[in-house]
Design an enzyme around this catalytic site. Sequence first.
Site, PDB file in Angstrom:
ATOM      1  N   ASP A  36      36.401 -79.474  18.635  1.00 27.85           N
ATOM      2  CA  ASP A  36      37.250 -78.399  19.177  1.00 27.85           C
ATOM      3  C   ASP A  36      37.679 -77.447  18.069  1.00 27.85           C
ATOM      4  O   ASP A  36      38.869 -77.273  17.827  1.00 27.85           O
ATOM      5  CB  ASP A  36      38.480 -78.995  19.892  1.00 27.85           C
ATOM      6  CG  ASP A  36      39.397 -79.756  18.944  1.00 27.85           C
ATOM      7  OD1 ASP A  36      38.897 -80.278  17.922  1.00 27.85           O
ATOM      8  OD2 ASP A  36      40.615 -79.821  19.201  1.00 27.85           O
ATOM      9  N   ASP A  41      38.021 -78.874  12.004  1.00 27.04           N
ATOM     10  CA  ASP A  41      36.695 -79.186  12.555  1.00 27.04           C
ATOM     11  C   ASP A  41      35.619 -78.416  11.804  1.00 27.04           C
ATOM     12  O   ASP A  41      34.550 -78.953  11.487  1.00 27.04           O
ATOM     13  CB  ASP A  41      36.607 -78.794  14.032  1.00 27.04           C
ATOM     14  CG  ASP A  41      37.607 -79.515  14.917  1.00 27.04           C
ATOM     15  OD1 ASP A  41      38.801 -79.177  14.847  1.00 27.04           O
ATOM     16  OD2 ASP A  41      37.179 -80.407  15.665  1.00 27.04           O
TER      17      ASP A  41
END
Length: 340
Positions: A36, A41
């Site tokens: 996400d 990330d």
Amino acid sequence: MATTSSFIITVFVLCSIEAFLALPLANDLNVVIDTDPGADDAMAILMMLSKMSRANVVAITAVTGNVGVVNTTRNALLTLQVADRLDIPVYAGSDRGMVYKNKIDPYFGYDGLGDSFSEKPYYDFTKHEHAALALADIVKKRPGEITILCIGPLTNIALALHIYPRLLEDVKEVVILGGSYQGGGGTRPGVEFNTYSDPEASAFVFSKVPVGKTVTVIPSETSHQVAMPLDWRLNTLGKLESCFIEFLNRAEGVVLKRARVWSISDQVAAAIILNPAIIKSTKDAYLLVETCGNTSRGAVFRDDRHKTTNVRLITEVDKEGIQTMLLEYLNDSPKECKFS
Ligand SMILES: [Ca+2]
């Protein structure tokens, strides 16, 4: 004659060593990243895509978490563009949790990457397979070969499990960044962000781990142990002359302006896949996820009376080892910086 035999044996041994060294190491670690993005990330993805990495990234599946799936999908594509790896397929997944709509947290900015990039790659949401379908299909076609790195809420994984119930039997390994097992939390007391975002998905995934198998979990207590000095992030890692770092400095800009320490999480999950030697201790356990309650929704409980285990908790990792990996892996970027 003896000399001839020795020569043949020597040539055979050398050829064998050469054949061993020439083994395609990249193929022993085939990874789907469920994510996400989110600046953390993005950093984890770039570690996986560094030339130092032994991973072959098969696909990226995006999910709603830090921000909505429209942004997380485009952020995944922008991250791939930075790594010059737009050949890797990206699949957009769920725009909401299994039961309830996720509460978006603009921790990394309203677009998830510091609200600082003017262009993002185009993605036609009407023309691509759903992430859960793609996950089920990839694992089904390559049983025993795929590692899934889960660094967002587990919505896509839970949906894929509904579509293909053998998913957890057929994966090689699942590594999940999520949960807390000693009240650590972060989002609420004892509640970590990824499980908080979609508790029903986490509860379903943990409940479906086959007997005799475990999934690997990095709880928030473990990632909190390796929080780094802000000065190290800004003036050591942040000063590398690397397109990856130039991109990440902007993506993390909102957080770095207000932080007192540099917290990492998704990066820890990537690091233990790339270099399991940094794992210092583990504990097998049986985890349950609370899906109700005013304060406990999304909390994880350890059931020590349960006769089997469903997770391998990573309880301690080598902080200096991760620092070294970040410096090495994120320094190894393409020469041309492809973002604006
Ligand atoms: Ca994440």
